[in-house]
Design a protein around this motif. Structure first.
Motif, mmCIF file in Angstrom:
data_model
loop_
_atom_site.group_PDB
_atom_site.id
_atom_site.type_symbol
_atom_site.label_atom_id
_atom_site.label_comp_id
_atom_site.label_asym_id
_atom_site.label_seq_id
_atom_site.Cartn_x
_atom_site.Cartn_y
_atom_site.Cartn_z
ATOM 1 N N LEU A 65 22.452 0.330 3.173
ATOM 2 C CA LEU A 65 21.399 0.933 3.742
ATOM 3 C C LEU A 65 20.585 1.398 2.610
ATOM 4 N N VAL A 66 19.242 1.141 2.691
ATOM 5 C CA VAL A 66 18.456 1.750 1.683
ATOM 6 C C VAL A 66 17.282 2.687 2.525
ATOM 7 N N VAL A 67 17.237 3.872 2.088
ATOM 8 C CA VAL A 67 16.533 5.068 2.574
ATOM 9 C C VAL A 67 15.133 5.031 1.457
ATOM 10 N N GLY A 68 14.154 4.607 2.101
ATOM 11 C CA GLY A 68 12.813 4.779 1.263
ATOM 12 C C GLY A 68 12.378 3.333 1.215
ATOM 13 N N ALA A 69 11.022 2.844 1.603
ATOM 14 C CA ALA A 69 10.458 1.764 1.479
ATOM 15 C C ALA A 69 9.411 1.495 0.447
ATOM 16 N N GLY A 97 6.205 -0.004 1.381
ATOM 17 C CA GLY A 97 5.460 0.120 0.169
ATOM 18 C C GLY A 97 5.241 1.469 -0.480
ATOM 19 N N GLY A 98 5.424 2.361 0.297
ATOM 20 C CA GLY A 98 4.855 3.691 0.060
ATOM 21 C C GLY A 98 3.480 3.862 -0.375
ATOM 22 N N CYS A 103 -2.773 0.271 0.303
ATOM 23 C CA CYS A 103 -3.997 -0.459 -0.231
ATOM 24 C C CYS A 103 -3.757 -1.990 -0.553
ATOM 25 N N ALA A 104 -3.061 -2.670 0.412
ATOM 26 C CA ALA A 104 -2.856 -4.141 0.233
ATOM 27 C C ALA A 104 -2.210 -4.563 -1.160
ATOM 28 N N ASP A 105 -1.374 -4.009 -1.768
ATOM 29 C CA ASP A 105 -0.876 -4.559 -2.909
ATOM 30 C C ASP A 105 -0.038 -5.848 -2.966
ATOM 31 N N PRO A 106 -0.478 -6.720 -3.810
ATOM 32 C CA PRO A 106 0.175 -7.999 -3.524
ATOM 33 C C PRO A 106 1.627 -8.106 -3.590
ATOM 34 N N ALA A 107 2.027 -7.237 -4.728
ATOM 35 C CA ALA A 107 3.561 -7.066 -4.791
ATOM 36 C C ALA A 107 4.320 -6.580 -3.521
ATOM 37 N N VAL A 108 3.585 -5.525 -2.832
ATOM 38 C CA VAL A 108 4.314 -5.055 -1.667
ATOM 39 C C VAL A 108 4.280 -6.085 -0.527
ATOM 40 N N SER A 109 3.241 -6.879 -0.497
ATOM 41 C CA SER A 109 3.189 -7.856 0.517
ATOM 42 C C SER A 109 4.081 -8.969 0.108
ATOM 43 N N ALA A 110 4.365 -9.540 -1.000
ATOM 44 C CA ALA A 110 5.409 -10.502 -1.163
ATOM 45 C C ALA A 110 6.828 -9.849 -0.861
ATOM 46 N N LEU A 111 7.101 -8.689 -1.278
ATOM 47 C CA LEU A 111 8.526 -8.105 -1.068
ATOM 48 C C LEU A 111 8.759 -7.945 0.595
#
Length: 167
Positions: A65-69, A97-98, A103-111
């Motif tokens: 369980l991961v708390v915080g995305a 993505g916090g 802000c449509a960060d590519p790293a967040v989109s990929a994850l």
């Protein structure tokens, strides 16, 4: 400075063990005492009508369980799912993505895409509020978007959940 009549009850504190009031006010009827107790506690009047909203309680088992995305939480969830663990990710906000999720960060989109492909169970608008014995975690998921006061009666407003490690 005013006089607080309720403060007089403090003098009786040594004579009243914890839970005393639960046993005492059940007879003859709790509702006789409820208004005075609510006023003393600063709670105001209890509602007289039933809550029109709908709520649900669920229990889930997961390996991780991961708390915080945020980026770290997304990375941890993806890594756990890649390792074969049943993974659940709880995000307080509506976006993953916090701060970078807005802000449509590519790293967040990929994850986020990888988490979906790997079967990570994602719950947005979910606040984890307690970790208890045996790794039991409790959380509350707001299902209705903020400001949606005109929802139909059949729509769930909140879901309270418990997550424990898989046996």
């Amino acid at each position: 400075m005013g006089f607080d009549l309720g403060a007089v009850t403090g003098a009786f504190a040594p004579l009243l063990p914890a839970g005393f009031y639960y046993k005492t006010f059940k007879w003859p009827n709790w509702h006789w005492f409820e208004p005075a107790i609510r006023r003393m506690a600063g709670l105001g009047k209890a509602p007289t009508q039933a809550d029109a909203d709908h709520y649900e309680e669920v229990a889930a088992q997961t390996d991780v369980l991961v708390v915080g995305a945020g980026v770290a939480g997304l990375t941890a969830a993806v890594a756990a799912a890649r390792a074969g663990a049943r993974t659940m990710l709880l995000a307080r906000g509506a976006q993953l993505g916090g701060a970078l999720g807005w802000c449509a960060d590519p790293a967040v989109s990929a994850l986020t895409r990888q988490a979906g492909e790997l079967g990570v169970e994602v719950h947005t608008r979910t606040l984890a509020f307690g970790v208890y014995d045996h790794n039991l975690v409790c959380a509350c998921e707001s299902l209705a978007p903020e400001g949606a006061l005109d929802l139909p009666a059949c729509v769930l407003r909140e879901r309270c959940g418990r997550s424990a490690p898989a046996a």
